[in-house]
Enzyme design. Structure first.
Site, mmCIF file in Angstrom:
data_model
loop_
_atom_site.group_PDB
_atom_site.id
_atom_site.type_symbol
_atom_site.label_atom_id
_atom_site.label_comp_id
_atom_site.label_asym_id
_atom_site.label_seq_id
_atom_site.Cartn_x
_atom_site.Cartn_y
_atom_site.Cartn_z
ATOM 1 N N PRO A 245 0.789 -1.237 0.000
ATOM 2 C CA PRO A 245 0.000 0.000 0.000
ATOM 3 C C PRO A 245 0.822 1.289 0.000
ATOM 4 O O PRO A 245 0.807 2.067 0.961
ATOM 5 C CB PRO A 245 -0.840 -0.137 1.275
ATOM 6 C CG PRO A 245 0.031 -0.928 2.194
ATOM 7 C CD PRO A 245 0.761 -1.916 1.315
ATOM 8 N N CYS A 246 1.508 1.535 -1.107
ATOM 9 C CA CYS A 246 2.291 2.767 -1.214
ATOM 10 C C CYS A 246 1.382 3.997 -1.212
ATOM 11 O O CYS A 246 1.837 5.110 -0.934
ATOM 12 C CB CYS A 246 3.173 2.729 -2.454
ATOM 13 S SG CYS A 246 2.302 2.415 -3.999
ATOM 14 N N HIS A 247 0.087 3.809 -1.507
ATOM 15 C CA HIS A 247 -0.845 4.924 -1.499
ATOM 16 C C HIS A 247 -1.062 5.485 -0.095
ATOM 17 O O HIS A 247 -1.576 6.599 0.042
ATOM 18 C CB HIS A 247 -2.197 4.494 -2.089
ATOM 19 C CG HIS A 247 -2.812 3.334 -1.363
ATOM 20 N ND1 HIS A 247 -2.521 2.018 -1.664
ATOM 21 C CD2 HIS A 247 -3.708 3.293 -0.340
ATOM 22 C CE1 HIS A 247 -3.206 1.222 -0.864
ATOM 23 N NE2 HIS A 247 -3.936 1.963 -0.049
#
Length: 280
Positions: A245-247
């Site tokens: 989950p780089c977001h």
């Protein structure tokens, strides 16, 4: 227009952009040729897509809400979240996502030793390209243009053998987009990356659903407080969207910052995840 049974993510992004620009109003045009969507239709769109109202969704992505989250998520709280995963039994991806780094032999000679299956699938955030080796998912990217997305994949492993096959590994991974995370099956990722990149990606897995943190806090957690820029670069190179989950990483100012798959999609995911948490 009417709201279709299958939500078009382009409609969602246009709605989000509209809400951010014209907050007091609840009608807008999708295009010059199409009629306005009413406030009732807008409500239906967000309820079907995110399970929340447009007004609440706008609150979840507002600067005030984001800054409040960051204020409560200083370095010590961030580390506490990481060190006590039992407090978040269904919301930390590191509990059911495992990363295995590729060996030098596996990706030597531009992936000559790899057999990769790939397929396209729909998600709440648009079309996706998912690819797998015999050991796990090696690539998951949003595919607004399927040809460009496939070209990006084949560029990573230019000599690999590719087959357009949807396999069990892929289908299991795509279940992460469902709402039932209570009893998830383990998702295995088989990723090409440096030791530093793999450490950053493994750290991202520990950010709970509905939470956000900053590049600076990631660097601090890795005991490299001056490496925020290097952390940002590693995050930008993440080959597996959403599952890693780089977001959930934004700038210290509260600005969402860039996203490899369009900034509006990052905004949509952050708001959507907040809606899932608040729905519980």
């Amino acid at each position: 227009m009417t709201i279709q049974d299958k939500i078009n993510f382009d409609q969602v992004t246009e709605a989000i952009e509209y809400l951010q620009t014209f907050k007091p109003q609840l009608t807008f045009n999708y295009s010059v040729e199409e009629p306005q969507i009413s406030s009732d239709q807008l409500e239906q769109l967000f309820n079907e897509w995110a399970g929340t109202t447009p007004t609440k969704f706008l609150q979840y992505i507002s600067g005030t809400h984001i800054k409040k989250m960051l204020k409560n998520e200083d370095a010590s709280l961030f580390e506490t979240t990481f060190d006590n995963d039992s407090l978040q039994p269904i919301r930390s991806h590191n509990l059911f996502v495992k990363i295995e780094g590729m060996t030098s032999e596996e990706y030597a000679n531009d992936g000559e030793n790899l057999n990769i299956n790939y397929s396209f699938a729909e998600s709440p955030f648009g079309n996706m390209l998912v690819a797998s080796t015999s050991k796990g998912i090696c690539h998951l990217a949003f595919a607004d243009d399927e040809m460009i997305a496939l070209k990006s994949l084949t560029h990573r492993f230019q000599k690999a053998i590719y087959k357009p096959i949807s396999d069990l590994i892929q289908r299991n991974a795509l279940r992460i987009f469902s709402h039932d995370w209570k009893n998830p099956e383990q998702i295995k990722l088989h990723l090409k990356g440096t030791d530093f990149q793999l450490k950053v990606w493994e750290t991202l897995l520990k950010i709970p659903l509905g939470k956000i943190t900053t590049y600076r806090n990631i660097a601090r957690y890795l005991q490299k407080p001056t490496a925020s820029r290097a952390v940002g670069t590693a995050i930008g190179d993440n080959p597996v969207a959403f599952i890693v989950p780089c977001h959930r990483v934004i700038q210290s100012t509260g600005a969402f910052g860039g996203y490899h798959w369009r900034g509006i999609r990052k905004t949509a995911i952050i708001g959507w995840e907040a809606a899932q948490i608040n729905a519980e």
